[in-house]
Design a protein around this motif. Structure first.
Motif, short mmCIF file in Angstrom:
data_model
loop_
_atom_site.label_atom_id
_atom_site.label_comp_id
_atom_site.label_asym_id
_atom_site.label_seq_id
_atom_site.Cartn_x
_atom_site.Cartn_y
_atom_site.Cartn_z
N THR A 151 11.82 2.35 1.71
CA THR A 151 10.50 1.75 1.51
C THR A 151 10.53 0.78 0.34
N LEU A 169 3.21 3.31 2.94
CA LEU A 169 4.65 3.59 2.78
C LEU A 169 4.94 5.07 2.92
N THR A 170 4.11 5.90 2.29
CA THR A 170 4.35 7.35 2.33
C THR A 170 4.15 7.89 3.74
N ALA A 171 3.06 7.48 4.39
CA ALA A 171 2.75 7.98 5.73
C ALA A 171 3.82 7.57 6.74
N SER A 172 4.22 6.31 6.70
CA SER A 172 5.21 5.82 7.65
C SER A 172 6.58 6.46 7.41
N ARG A 173 6.95 6.69 6.12
CA ARG A 173 8.23 7.30 5.82
C ARG A 173 8.27 8.74 6.30
N LEU A 174 7.19 9.50 6.06
CA LEU A 174 7.14 10.89 6.50
C LEU A 174 7.19 11.00 8.02
N LYS A 186 11.00 9.44 9.33
CA LYS A 186 12.24 10.11 8.95
C LYS A 186 12.59 11.25 9.90
N ASP A 216 0.86 -1.19 0.00
CA ASP A 216 0.00 0.00 0.00
C ASP A 216 0.90 1.24 0.00
N GLN A 217 0.86 2.00 -1.12
CA GLN A 217 1.72 3.17 -1.24
C GLN A 217 1.38 4.23 -0.20
N ASP A 218 0.12 4.33 0.19
CA ASP A 218 -0.26 5.31 1.21
C ASP A 218 0.40 4.98 2.55
#
Length: 473
Positions: free
Chosen positions: A34, A18-23, A26, A14-16
């Motif tokens: 990711t 991945l994006t939420a967890s990376r933001l 970090k 799920d790209q969402d």
């Protein structure tokens, strides 16, 4: 909050997510990677060292069994066992996540997660992963240091005598087993060399060889040194310390000068060796250990058998196999090869040319009684290498005259004796023939033992050797 030095891999289709967890992550961790395709995991693990992996339980629409998560969890733990794995699951998949923890996962987080909980979970996982990586590096470093130490301290047992050939035979038969060995012999005969050779030929050769000189250890430090202690166990115990028995775990423990151990400490050592567990000072927790014990002493077998001096139950525990090292004076055949070894060693150490031993010096070395055995010979050779100014090592270079001048003078005279042969005749009373027959008879009678034959003939060993050479015997 300061950024934590940690490398995290997040795997989810799920790209969402991945994006939420990376933001989010970090801001707290130094490196976030990711991955949306789980088949990329092996490559990423090969190219990077991750402290923690955040892994989804299911990949693809309709998947809810968690089998894919189990499969990739197994792959990660096999490829990078030090990496901590945190599973991602939906609220209804908690049981699946718990099962994953049984298979090696460190923890799990449920979607949708609370940011504080996710950060706390990943922080603990990163610290665990870093600790595992450090421990693995330390184990690897320790293995290399152990191997290097064993190689650097290896010295061959140089022998020509039959008695030492017997010792080599016992070593070869005993080393592959875990049997305890007791090495007996005078100071300087090479008891530690025998112990190291037993270790080198054993199945524990790639493990540590721990030497403990019981003769130099005070009674008050005996338990602390062998068993270890906790911080504050006694005055001066400012830090926790592992004992020698634990440090040698998996390897060989060499107990030198065991005969000097007082009776009350012998009892403590016996208990530990029987139970194969040790209790560090300051704690009641017993810790198992696995060592092969080799002991050595310069105390005679008769004195060891005296129960007022040495516990017989400890003796029976130690001497499953017994090796007796003869003193150097009883194996003069070994003097020349041992001396040659140390000549080469110390010539390199002091950047000196390698020299041969003069015939006079060799007779001196063979005559000398060597009260310090091989250790004394080694020191004498080192002295000779330093002091020598001639093309060969002379008798005076070894500086043994201050101990036995009369014996050395006798050796010199024997070397200088004229060896002219009397006129040869064909009569049976010819002195050469009589001498040859007498020496031949004596040699056979004493089974070619040079020391006994020389004594019976009233000759020195050197004189006998010269006459044997003269007659071609």
């Amino acid at each position: 909050m300061s950024v934590i030095e940690g490398n995290i891999l997040i795997v989810d289709d799920d790209q969402d997510i991945l994006t939420a967890s990376r933001l989010l992550l970090k801001r707290y961790f130094s490196s976030i990677t990711t991955c949306a395709i789980p088949t990329e995991i092996p490559r990423l693990l090969s190219d990077n060292r991750f402290d923690a992996v955040m892994l989804d339980m299911n990949f693809g629409p309709g998947e809810s069994s968690g089998q894919q998560g189990y499969q990739w969890l197994k792959k990660i733990t096999e490829t990078s066992p030090q990496t901590a794995v945190v599973m991602i699951t939906a609220h209804g998949g908690v049981d699946i996540a718990v099962e994953a923890m049984k298979l090696g996962a460190t923890d799990f987080v449920a979607k949708p997660w609370q940011n504080e909980k996710l950060v706390a979970t990943l922080t603990a996982a990163v610290l665990l992963g870093k600790t595992r990586n450090e421990a693995a590096q330390l184990r690897h470093t320790n293995q290399l240091l152990t191997k290097d130490a064993n190689n650097n301290q290896y010295q061959p047992l140089l022998t020509r005598s039959n008695t030492m050939n017997t010792v080599h035979s016992i070593i070869a038969r005993t080393a592959p087993t875990d049997a305890n060995v007791l090495v007996l012999g005078e100071n300087g005969t090479g008891k530690e060399l025998v112990a190291r050779e037993l270790h080198r030929q054993s199945l524990r050769a790639d493990k540590v060889f721990m030497s403990v000189d019981l003769g130099a250890m005070s009674e008050t430090l005996f338990e602390s040194e062998l068993f270890g202690h906790k911080k504050g166990a006694f005055t001066g115990a400012n830090e926790e310390r592992i004992g020698r028995l634990q440090a040698a775990n998996g390897g060989t423990l060499f107990l030198d000068e065991i005969g000097n151990l007082p009776l009350h400490l012998q009892a403590k050592l016996l208990t530990v060796l029987e139970k194969r567990t040790v209790t560090p000072l300051g704690t009641n927790k017993t810790i198992p250990f696995d060592v092969r014990v080799i002991a050595a002493t310069n105390v005679s077998k008769a004195n060891l058998s005296d129960e007022t001096r040495f516990r017989q139950d400890l003796l029976f525990r130690l001497n499953t196999v017994e090796i007796l090292l003869p003193p150097l004076r009883e194996r003069p055949e070994d003097i020349e090869p041992i001396a040659a070894h140390y000549i080469d060693l110390y010539s390199k150490k002091y950047s000196k040319p390698v020299k041969s031993i003069s015939s006079e010096a060799l007779i001196l070395l063979n005559h000398y009684q060597w009260p310090g055995n091989v250790r004394a010979l080694r020191h004498a050779v080192e002295r000779a290498i330093i002091l020598s100014e001639s093309p060969q090592l002379l008798a005076s270079d070894f500086q043994l005259s201050h101990i036995e001048p009369a014996q050395i003078e006798k050796s010199r005279q024997e070397v200088q004796e004229p060896t002219t042969n009397p006129p040869s005749t064909v009569t049976e009373l010819n002195l050469d023939k009589v001498e040859r027959t007498t020496i031949e008879t004596a040699l056979k009678q004493y089974k070619y033992n040079i020391s006994h034959t020389a004594k019976a003939l009233g000759l020195t060993r050197a004189a006998l050797y010269r006459r044997m050479e003269k007659h071609g015997l």
